[in-house]
Structure formats: C-alpha cells, structure tokens
Design a protein around this motif. Structure first.
Motif, short mmCIF file in Angstrom:
data_model
loop_
_atom_site.label_atom_id
_atom_site.label_comp_id
_atom_site.label_asym_id
_atom_site.label_seq_id
_atom_site.Cartn_x
_atom_site.Cartn_y
_atom_site.Cartn_z
N LEU A 1 -5.38 1.42 -8.23
CA LEU A 1 -4.17 0.59 -8.24
C LEU A 1 -3.82 0.03 -6.86
O LEU A 1 -3.56 -1.18 -6.73
N PRO A 2 -3.80 0.84 -5.80
CA PRO A 2 -3.47 0.26 -4.48
C PRO A 2 -4.41 -0.88 -4.10
O PRO A 2 -3.97 -1.94 -3.64
N GLN A 9 0.82 -1.20 0.00
CA GLN A 9 0.00 0.00 0.00
C GLN A 9 0.86 1.26 0.00
O GLN A 9 0.60 2.20 -0.76
N ILE A 35 -3.79 -4.23 -6.25
CA ILE A 35 -2.55 -4.94 -5.94
C ILE A 35 -2.63 -5.59 -4.56
O ILE A 35 -2.22 -6.74 -4.37
N VAL A 37 3.63 0.52 -12.76
CA VAL A 37 2.55 1.10 -11.97
C VAL A 37 2.30 2.57 -12.29
O VAL A 37 1.25 3.11 -11.94
N PHE A 96 7.14 -1.18 -9.98
CA PHE A 96 6.89 -1.79 -8.68
C PHE A 96 7.28 -3.26 -8.70
O PHE A 96 6.97 -3.99 -9.64
N THR A 136 3.47 6.01 -5.62
CA THR A 136 3.38 6.12 -7.07
C THR A 136 2.28 7.09 -7.47
O THR A 136 2.49 8.00 -8.28
N VAL A 164 2.56 1.75 -3.53
CA VAL A 164 1.65 2.16 -4.59
C VAL A 164 1.07 3.55 -4.30
O VAL A 164 0.87 4.34 -5.22
#
Length: 496
Positions: free
Chosen positions: A382-383, A264, A386, A406, A285, A270, A267
């Motif tokens: 995204l978080p 977490q 993943i 990412v 990543f 990012t 990301v």
C-alpha cells in the motif's frame, strides 16, 4: 487515416461499415418490434402505471454516477413482488429482450446502461423489510430497501448493518456489486455479510442460493451459489431478496483525525496499527489535495497534509487500549495529536465530510465530472502504490485527489475531468489504466468494490487470465444462454 487507405481498402472499409450499419439497423428494428409486442403483457402483469416508455424515465434508468454515457432502455417496468419479476422475465425471455436490473443508480462503472437496449427492471417498489430475527442477528430485505432505511428500521433493536459504501445504495444492489466501504476493515464486505439470496433467472425461474428460508451462520453444503451471485452485477440474475448478517451496536464509538508530514508516514501508520491487532472499525486516508477539497466543501479546518480519519468501536474500557496503541503508533510516524470526535453529532459530521469527498472533488472544478478509480493491493504494498500514484498524478498534471479505505488496501483517485475535452479524457483513461496495471503488478485487483461494469472488462481478463474468463463464460452460458441478463457487462462481447 481514411485518406491514406488505398482505393481497394477504402472500398472494403465502406462495405464493412455498411454491413455493420445494416446489422445494427436490423437488430434495432427487430428489438422495437419485440418491445411493441410486450407492452400489453407487461401492463397486464404489473399494471399500466408501472410500465413506462417516457423518454425522461428511460434516461433516468440508463445511467449511474459514472462517466459512462447514458444508454437508456427501451422500456422501464416497476414490479411490486417476485412473482411479477418472474412473469416479466418470462415475457422478456420469450421475445429475446435484454433485462437490466436497476436499484438506486449509485454505481460507478456504468453497470445499469442498456448497451443493447431492452427492458429495465426498476425495483424501487419492492421495499419491504422481512423476517427480522434479532436473536439470530439476521434480516431479509427486498431490493428497494436501502442501507439507511434498514438502519433506521433497526434503530430501537440494538442492531445495525455496518457495510457502508457512502451512497444510500439499495442493499440488493450492494450485493450485486459486492460493495463495501469505510467499515469493511472491521466488518467485511457484502461478500462476507450475505447469507442467502432469492434470484430470478433470465427465463423467470426463481431460485434460493442457500435454500428457501435458510439462514445458518455457516454452511459447507454444496457449491457456494450465494457468492456466485454476489458481485455478478446483474449478469446472471435479478436479486429480489437478500438475507444479511446484523451486528450489535457497539457500546461506545470514538473518532479521531490525525495529520502527517507525508503520504508514506500516514500509510505506514495504517499498516502498523493493523499489524498490532488493534480492531479498528474505520481507517480512511485522504491526501493533501483531498483534505483541502473537504475543508472547502464541508467547512472544516484540518491541516492541508496527508490525513487519517479513524474510528474505534467497543466497550469504554477496550477503547482506551485501542486508542492508546493507535496514538502511540501515529506519533512514532510524526503524526499530529488526535483531534477527537466523541459525541454522535460530531462523529456524524466528520464521516459525512468523508462521504462527501466525491462532491468535494467535483467542486474543485465546477462543471466537470468526477470519475473514481478503485484499486486494491495487499497491505504491504500500500505505501508504495500510493506514493507512486501520487507521483504519477503530479507528472500527468491531472486533478485526482486520493481517498481510500486503506485499512483493507483499497483506495480511490477521484479524477475530476472536463467531459468536453477529448485530450483530457484520453489522459485520464491512460492514467487509470496505468494505475490498474500498477495494482495488478503488486498482486492486487483492478477493482476493490466498484465492480467491472463497462470500464474494466479488459483489465478483468488481465487480472484472472483467459482460462478463468472461460470458466466465467461457461457459468454465464449455463445460467443465461441467450445473454439476456445485463449484456455487455463484465464479459466482453467477443468472450460470449
């Protein structure tokens, strides 16, 4: 299951199997007869040495880097120019023989398998770099030219082509699959960097998608035929030339590695770096399993925790501001101090380790095969995806290191699977479908850069819907009414 069928249903099943067997046998016999008839015309077009019926050559051209089994063509031809491609295609069209274009075989979705037999057009002999215009930042290349070969050619011009999928793929093949890679967050994918294409259609007709010789930086003239063929995976035509955008080599480049306590945190960093407008060139990543594999395979010594690989491009002055902002954000998310790679040799070693992640993952289980998933979601999701995927991998007890681009929402699970274990193969299949549908539920896509090929045809229908599939079918029917161009890919047989 067979034992539980009633006698009448068992007989019906036998009849269906017999009809199917006879149909396949007739089809194969008809194709063999057609192949026998075209060998002489093929040899007269491109020479005896450029037509191969050898088993080893056919098997080499019937597979890529995917888990899909080898499906060799009936014959492989090696044309040397677009005129030969056109003439060979006309012969195939006259005899209803499937045509499968082949570049370097580095695809990951079974896109080069000859699922209905036919003729493989291996384009390696067409390897000329044409019409470089350094003042206009563009170049035209033939399909045998690879990404590394082009950049080696450009080395003394101050220009480069930045789209980098990792493998030294052919540039026309990259256009055919709409490839991207580590630099896409800054420079875009092939879809944004192809300006014009020369394409040979199934009947041998040669077209130029933006007009012959044209290379404007933008256009609003008619339908966007160029992007119709970008990502078409050889199902609409054979790309025999592509005109590409080039970029100036940055004054300075610097790379860094940063470790985090959690997925977490990595990301989140990012997303926040991109939200602040830092024009970062690469941000990759690697989860703890992937970084451990890379450490072992590439003799590195990074902490075995979720990690970001970053690269910044620009002037010396602009880099200071970019790096300062990015470092401040990563530290606010409990990231480690940046480990720097400033000189070209160290940077190249760093990114080679990232590009070797595929082989590093395979090395976790010697003798096993790697399969790369390939989903892409909006950055804000995204978080979540993943973290959920990492949990799914742990609960499923599957080996699947995570690595991804990412910066544009695209990531991969590099599934390492025993190809001789049917139960494990089934579990991996179920996992990849769960992952793809998780991406679709988050307004994403089942493939960010690998393409549809054989493995994601059903998912494509779920993603775009049946009406869009019908439009795609109409385009396919219009350009390839006999379904000769790389049949069995993207669209399923029933849809054709």
């Amino acid at each position: 299951m067979w034992l539980y069928l009633t006698p009448s249903r068992r007989l019906l099943s036998l009849r269906r199997n017999l009809i199917q067997y006879r149909s396949i046998t007739l089809e194969n016999s008809g194709r063999k007869a057609a192949v026998d008839k075209v060998i002489s015309p093929f040899r007269s077009i491109c020479g005896k040495d450029n037509v191969s019926l050898g088993e080893a050559i056919r098997e080499q051209h019937g597979k890529d880097e995917s888990v899909h089994r080898c499906r060799p063509p009936d014959v492989v031809v090696f044309p040397r120019c677009v005129e030969e491609v056109s003439a060979l295609a006309k012969v195939c069209h006259d005899h209803n023989l499937p045509i499968i274009p082949f570049g370097t075989g580095t695809g990951l979705e079974g896109g080069v398998g000859a699922v209905q037999g036919g003729v493989c057009f291996s384009l390696r002999n067409m390897d000329q770099i044409l019409n470089l215009h350094p003042e206009d930042f563009d170049v035209t290349v033939e399909p045998g030219v690879t990404r590394k070969a082009l950049n080696a050619y450009l080395r003394d011009t101050g220009l480069w082509f930045p789209v980098d999928p990792g493998a030294d793929a052919s540039l026309c093949g990259m256009a055919a699959t709409s490839a991207s890679g580590t630099n896409a967050v800054r420079y875009g994918t092939m879809r944004e960097n192809v300006m014009n294409l020369e394409v040979v259609l199934s009947n041998g007709t040669v077209i130029h998608t933006a007009g012959k010789g044209r290379r404007p930086r933008k256009t609003s003239a008619g339908y966007n035929l160029t992007n119709l063929f970008v990502g078409s995976e050889g199902t609409l035509g054979i790309i025999t030339k592509t005109t590409l955008r080039l970029y100036g080599v940055p004054e300075a480049m610097v790379s860094a590695v940063c470790s985090f306590p959690s997925v977490q945190a990595a990301v989140d960093s990012t997303v926040q770096i991109l939200q602040t407008g830092v024009p970062i060139a690469r941000i990759e990543f690697l989860d703890d399993v992937m970084i451990d594999a890379c450490n072992k395979f590439s003799s590195l010594s990074y902490p075995v925790t979720p990690t970001l690989f970053l690269e910044f491009h620009g002037s010396e002055r602009s880099l200071e501001e970019q790096v300062s902002t990015a470092e401040e954000i990563t530290q606010s998310n409990e990231g480690s101090d940046f480990q720097w790679a400033r000189d070209a040799e160290t940077r190249n070693r760093l990114w080679k380790a990232r590009h070797d992640a595929w082989y590093a993952a395979q090395a976790l289980r010697p003798g096993c095969k790697a399969y790369s998933t390939d989903v892409c979601v909006p950055l804000s999701r995204l978080p979540q995806i993943i973290v959920e995927t990492k949990k799914d991998l742990l609960e499923s007890r599957l080996t699947g290191p995570i690595a991804g681009h990412v910066g544009d929402g695209n990531f991969h699970c590099l599934m390492v699977v025993d190809p001789n274990d049917p139960d494990e193969l089934h579990q991996v299949h179920l996992f990849t479908e769960r992952l793809a549908r998780r991406a679709l539920a988050m307004d994403g896509t089942c493939t960010g850069e690998h393409g549809v090929g054989l493995g994601k045809r059903a998912l494509l229908c779920e993603e775009v819907g049946p009406l869009a599939i019908q439009v795609m079918k109409g385009l396919k029917d219009s350009l390839d009414p006999r379904n000769l161009m790389n049949p069995g890919k993207i669209l399923q047989r029933g849809e054709l």
